[in-house]
Design a protein around this motif. Structure first.
Motif, PDB file in Angstrom:
ATOM      1  N   ALA A 139       1.322   2.526   3.690  1.00 42.55           N
ATOM      2  CA  ALA A 139       0.697   3.842   3.515  1.00 42.55           C
ATOM      3  C   ALA A 139       0.234   4.431   4.837  1.00 42.55           C
ATOM      4  O   ALA A 139      -0.461   3.786   5.613  1.00 42.55           O
ATOM      5  N   ARG A 147      -3.340   6.239  -5.105  1.00 41.37           N
ATOM      6  CA  ARG A 147      -4.657   6.860  -4.989  1.00 41.37           C
ATOM      7  C   ARG A 147      -5.251   7.210  -6.343  1.00 41.37           C
ATOM      8  O   ARG A 147      -6.456   7.157  -6.537  1.00 41.37           O
ATOM      9  N   GLY A 152       5.427   5.953  -2.002  1.00 42.22           N
ATOM     10  CA  GLY A 152       6.115   6.566  -0.869  1.00 42.22           C
ATOM     11  C   GLY A 152       7.568   6.130  -0.758  1.00 42.22           C
ATOM     12  O   GLY A 152       8.000   5.158  -1.382  1.00 42.22           O
ATOM     13  N   THR A 211       0.835  -1.203   0.000  1.00 40.24           N
ATOM     14  CA  THR A 211       0.000   0.000   0.000  1.00 40.24           C
ATOM     15  C   THR A 211       0.871   1.255   0.000  1.00 40.24           C
ATOM     16  O   THR A 211       2.012   1.226   0.459  1.00 40.24           O
ATOM     17  N   GLY A 212       0.329   2.345  -0.531  1.00 45.37           N
ATOM     18  CA  GLY A 212       1.086   3.596  -0.574  1.00 45.37           C
ATOM     19  C   GLY A 212       2.362   3.457  -1.364  1.00 45.37           C
ATOM     20  O   GLY A 212       3.426   3.936  -0.961  1.00 45.37           O
TER      21      GLY A 212
END
Length: 298
Positions: free
Chosen positions: A86, A37, A15, A11-12
Motif C-alpha cells: 500500500a 481501508r 490495488g 497491505t493495500g
C-alpha cells in the motif's frame, strides 16, 4: 521457497500490484490476511476475495488505514511475513502533496513497520519504485540498486517513494544498533508496471488508467518518452520470492523487463487491439535520442 504454512499480510490489497500478489499467493499453502481501508466497500472486498479464490484457506480481510497507527497492531498480530504494498500513486500531483502523498507514504510505512516489529514478524517486503533509484532526466548513465535518487530535486510522488523506502532501511538499522531483534527487510523497485488487471474499471490504479485512457482515445497525441517497463505478474512474483528466499533479505530489487518508449508500447497494443474498435493514440511528439537515456541494471 518455503512450503511451511505461514500467515502473510498484504497491505493495500485492492490495488493493482497487491491483487496480483494475492492471486499468486493463493497458489501456495499459506494463509493470507489482507487489509482494506473500509470493510463496508463490498465491491472492493469481492475483488480481493476473487483474487484469492484459488487458496486452500479463506482469505481474511481486515480494516487498516495507513494514517491510523492504532489500526495496525491487530492487523499484524500473529503474522509471519508482511508484504507492504500500500502506498499512494495518484495520476496527478495533488494540491496538498504533503498530506495526500508524502504523509501517507512515510507515516504509513512507519505505522506498518512499527506494528510488524512489535508483532515479531520475521520478514517485511516493501514495495518501492525505480523512481527511488534513478533520476529519469539523467543521460548516458547506468544505475543499479546501489543508487538513490535525490529527494530534494524530485517531484512529490518520487520524493514520497524515496523517503518512504529510506525510512524502512533506517528503521531496521536503528533497531539493530539498539541491539533489538528486528525483521528482515527486502524491497521491490518496479519500473512502469503493465499487465492484466484483476480489478474493474471503477477502481483502476494509475498505471492501469494510463493505458486505458489511451486505448479509449481520451488523448489524441502525447510526448514520446522512454521508461523501463515490467509485467505486473513478474512484480507479484518478485514480492513472493523476496518474502521467502533467504538471499533476498537486506537487498533492493529492480524489476525491469525492457527499456522502451511509450510509442513502442502502443505499437504493440495497436497490433493486437486496433481491430477491436479501440481508438489508440497515433500522434507522438518526438523524444530525445533514445541512446541518451537513463538505464537500470540488476
Amino acid at each position: 521457497m518455503s512450503n511451511q504454512e505461514k500467515l502473510i499480510l498484504v497491505t493495500g490489497s485492492s490495488g493493482y500490484i497487491a491483487l496480483n500478489v494475492i492471486q499468486q499467493l493463493a497458489k501456495l499453502p499459506h494463509r493470507i490476511r489482507a487489509t482494506v481501508r473500509n470493510l463496508k466497500d463490498e465491491k472492493k472486498i469481492d475483488i480481493v476475495k476473487n483474487a484469492a479464490s484459488g487458496s486452500k484457506h479463506s482469505i481474511e480481510i481486515v480494516a487498516a488505514d495507513l494514517l491510523k497507527a492504532d489500526s495496525w497492531p491487530e492487523a499484524c498480530k500473529g503474522v509471519d511475513i508482511v508484504l507492504h504494498v500500500a502506498s499512494p500513486f495518484p495520476s496527478e500531483t495533488p494540491q496538498d502533496p504533503e498530506n495526500n502523498l508524502l504523509k501517507p507514504a512515510i507515516e504509513g510505512t512507519k505505522n506498518v513497520l512499527s506494528a510488524a516489529h512489535a508483532a515479531n514478524v520475521s520478514r517485511v517486503v516493501v514495495t518501492s519504485s525505480c523512481a527511488a533509484v534513478y533520476n529519469f532526466t539523467a543521460k548516458n548513465t547506468t544505475f543499479s540498486e546501489k543508487d538513490w535518487n535525490d529527494p530534494e530535486n524530485a517531484m512529490p510522488y518520487t520524493k514520497s517513494k524515496i523517503l518512504a523506502e529510506k525510512f524502512a532501511w533506517d528503521f531496521v538499522e536503528e533497531k539493530k544498533k539498539k541491539g533489538e531483534k528486528c525483521f528482515e527487510l527486502a524491497v521491490i523497485n518496479p519500473c512502469f508496471v503493465l499487465g492484466p488487471s484483476l480489478g474493474d474499471l471503477s477502481s483502476l490504479g494509475t498505471s492501469e488508467k494510463f493505458i486505458t485512457d489511451f486505448m479509449l482515445g481520451k488523448q489524441e497525441k502525447t510526448n514520446e518518452f522512454y521508461i523501463g517497463h515490467c509485467d505486473v505478474r513478474d512484480v507479484a512474483l518478485a514480492h513472493i520470492k523476496a518474502a521467502f528466499l533467504p538471499e533476498a533479505a537486506g537487498h533492493r530489487h529492480i524489476i525491469e523487463t525492457k527499456w522502451a518508449s511509450n510509442k513502442e508500447a502502443f505499437e504493440i497494443l495497436k497490433k493486437k487491439y486496433a481491430n477491436q474498435g479501440y481508438k489508440l493514440i497515433t500522434q507522438f511528439e518526438p523524444a530525445d535520442n533514445p541512446n541518451n537515456k537513463s538505464d537500470t541494471t540488476r
